[in-house]
Design a protein around this motif. Structure first.
Motif, short mmCIF file in Angstrom:
data_model
loop_
_atom_site.label_atom_id
_atom_site.label_comp_id
_atom_site.label_asym_id
_atom_site.label_seq_id
_atom_site.Cartn_x
_atom_site.Cartn_y
_atom_site.Cartn_z
N ILE A 155 77.45 -124.09 33.67
CA ILE A 155 76.67 -125.30 33.93
C ILE A 155 75.74 -125.57 32.76
CG2 ILE A 155 76.72 -125.07 36.45
CD1 ILE A 155 74.01 -123.71 36.28
N ASN A 156 75.25 -126.80 32.69
CA ASN A 156 74.22 -127.20 31.71
C ASN A 156 74.57 -126.81 30.29
OD1 ASN A 156 72.97 -127.95 34.06
ND2 ASN A 156 71.28 -126.48 33.92
N ALA A 157 75.84 -126.94 29.93
CA ALA A 157 76.26 -126.58 28.58
C ALA A 157 75.96 -127.71 27.60
CB ALA A 157 77.75 -126.26 28.55
N THR A 158 75.81 -127.35 26.34
CA THR A 158 75.58 -128.33 25.29
C THR A 158 76.91 -128.95 24.88
OG1 THR A 158 73.71 -127.06 24.46
CG2 THR A 158 74.65 -128.69 22.98
N GLN A 159 76.94 -130.26 24.79
CA GLN A 159 78.15 -130.97 24.38
C GLN A 159 78.38 -130.76 22.89
OE1 GLN A 159 80.20 -133.05 26.40
NE2 GLN A 159 81.59 -132.99 24.67
#
Length: 447
Positions: free
Chosen positions: A317-321
């Motif tokens: 979750i909440n990964a950097t694009q």
């Protein structure tokens, strides 16, 4: 009636001029053995350690007066002398003088030794940076790394592939050349990589070493038993949050120091935390091929079914694009969890940081490392600090073993983080934060 033995606090503060050829030496020294308060702060996360020394008015110091006299008319047996080759005698006479406004000056060298009953341990070497002589005499000092703030870094650029710390500090790139500092012998054994280094501007050596902290690569001063000139060396380490198993730090030959709560501990605000793995999240961070950081967060899948082979145990979750340009250039896949800008609320979770020691990895690899770190994370840790008596004279980045028969859940080996040493009219104490349990200990110790 028997009277128990009493430990007597002792200090030796030596102040004088810096020797340009051998900085660890102090020229024309004065020695002070009385002090109101000393406070020394150091952490492996900071290259520059500090010290404050406060003297009351009327403090007396001892110095040695050197004078040149000829043999004629002198009784050489009544004075301490050294006869030179040209027949000149150098007199050495000890004198005691009260501290005055002109006694100290900014830029002087300072050494602090502390202990009990005349047994002293070297606790600080550095330079006076600020001097206050208003109501009392107060010196603010920085450790020997102060010299690195005055040394211009040579301009160079390393290749795109992972650059090793030993190459940067060693002969290949020579960042420490002509600084008087060497690499700690244990640091040479490590294979620590750092991102690409490009020095094209007016940076000091201290600027470069401090900048590495953003990669969780910490530089600090540490005395090395293999260093013949007693000069502190540059030690480099990675904390637990960037290692899959144990932190990478130079070993201390005397550690781990056994700290018994019923004997060594003066005060404690430690709290034993038991974390529910269902509400634990690990945020992994890495340096990508584009020289920019990206991150992912993993947690347990609340709907994980061990009997279903298609069920995933962890969620990302909440990964950097990762940008399309970077993806096209490096083939770095976008991590799952970065497909949407909606962020998962983790306010009820215990969030643990992880920094990948591998440079220029892709998102999939970072997810794998973060999950592995999650599986190995010690859910029963401690927070807070302990204050111990000055028996050991500990420094930062040493291993200590906590032994508490009344609360064995905190027993184990820890890595000391920040160490604040205080000495003076209120005694000799060391306050340590212990964020990383290296290993547990189920052994029971008797009294």
């Amino acid at each position: 009636m028997d009277i128990g033995s009493m430990d007597v606090l002792c200090c030796k503060i030596t102040i004088g001029d810096a020797d340009p050829d051998k900085p660890i030496l102090i020229k024309n020294p004065i020695v002070i053995t009385e002090v109101e308060e000393i406070e020394i702060n150091e952490s492996y996360k900071e290259l520059i350690g500090t010290a404050k020394v406060k003297f009351p008015k009327g403090t007396v110091f001892q110095s040695t007066i050197l004078g040149a006299v000829t043999l004629e008319g002198k009784d050489a047996t009544r004075i301490t002398t050294e006869v030179m080759q040209d027949g000149v005698i150098i007199e050495k006479r000890s004198t005691q003088t009260a501290v005055k406004e002109i006694t100290f000056k900014v830029g002087q060298r300072l050494n602090i030794k502390l202990g009990y009953n005349g047994i002293l341990k070297n606790m600080f070497d550095g330079y006076i940076t600020t001097y206050n002589s208003d109501n009392y005499f107060e010196l603010e000092c920085e450790n020997m790394a102060y010299k690195l703030k005055l040394k211009q870094a040579s301009k160079f650029e390393t290749p795109n592939i992972g650059t090793k710390v030993n190459d940067v500090l060693g002969d290949k790139y020579g960042l420490l050349k002509d600084t008087g500092f060497a690499i700690h012998s244990d640091t040479k054994k490590f294979d620590i990589q750092i991102g690409k280094i490009k020095i094209t501007d007016n940076f000091t050596v201290a600027d470069i070493l401090n900048d590495w902290s953003k990669y969780k690569v910490y530089c600090f001063l540490k005395y090395d038993v293999n260093s013949p000139d007693e000069m502190p060396t540059i030690a480099v380490g990675r904390p637990y949050s960037s290692s899959k198993n144990q932190p990478v730090f130079p070993n201390d030959v005397s550690g781990p120091y056994k700290i018994f709560f019923n004997y060594h501990v003066a005060a404690s605000d430690l709290k034993v935390l038991k974390t529910d793995p269902k509400f634990l999240a690990v945020t992994g961070k890495a340096l990508g091929s584009d020289e920019k950081f990206f991150e992912v967060t993993v947690r347990l899948n609340p709907e994980y079914d061990a009997t279903d082979k298609n069920s995933k145990e962890f969620q990302t979750i909440n990964a950097t694009q990762v940008s399309k340009k970077t993806h096209k250039k490096t083939g770095n896949k976008t991590a799952k969890g970065a497909d949407t800008k909606t962020k998962v609320d983790l306010s009820t979770y215990t969030i643990v940081p992880y920094m990948s020691p591998n440079m220029r990895i892709n998102s999939d690899k970072l997810v794998e490392e973060t999950i592995e770190y999650f599986k190995n994370y010690n859910l029963n840790g401690i927070t807070g600090s302990i204050t111990i008596f000055g028996d050991f004279g500990l420094t930062t980045a040493v291993q200590v073993e906590l032994i508490d028969d009344r609360n064995p859940s905190k027993n184990g080996v820890y890595l000391s983080d920040e160490v604040t040493t205080t000495f003076g009219v209120n005694g000799y104490r060391q306050k340590m934060t212990l964020p990383y349990k290296i290993k547990g200990n189920t052994k029971k110790y008797g009294n």
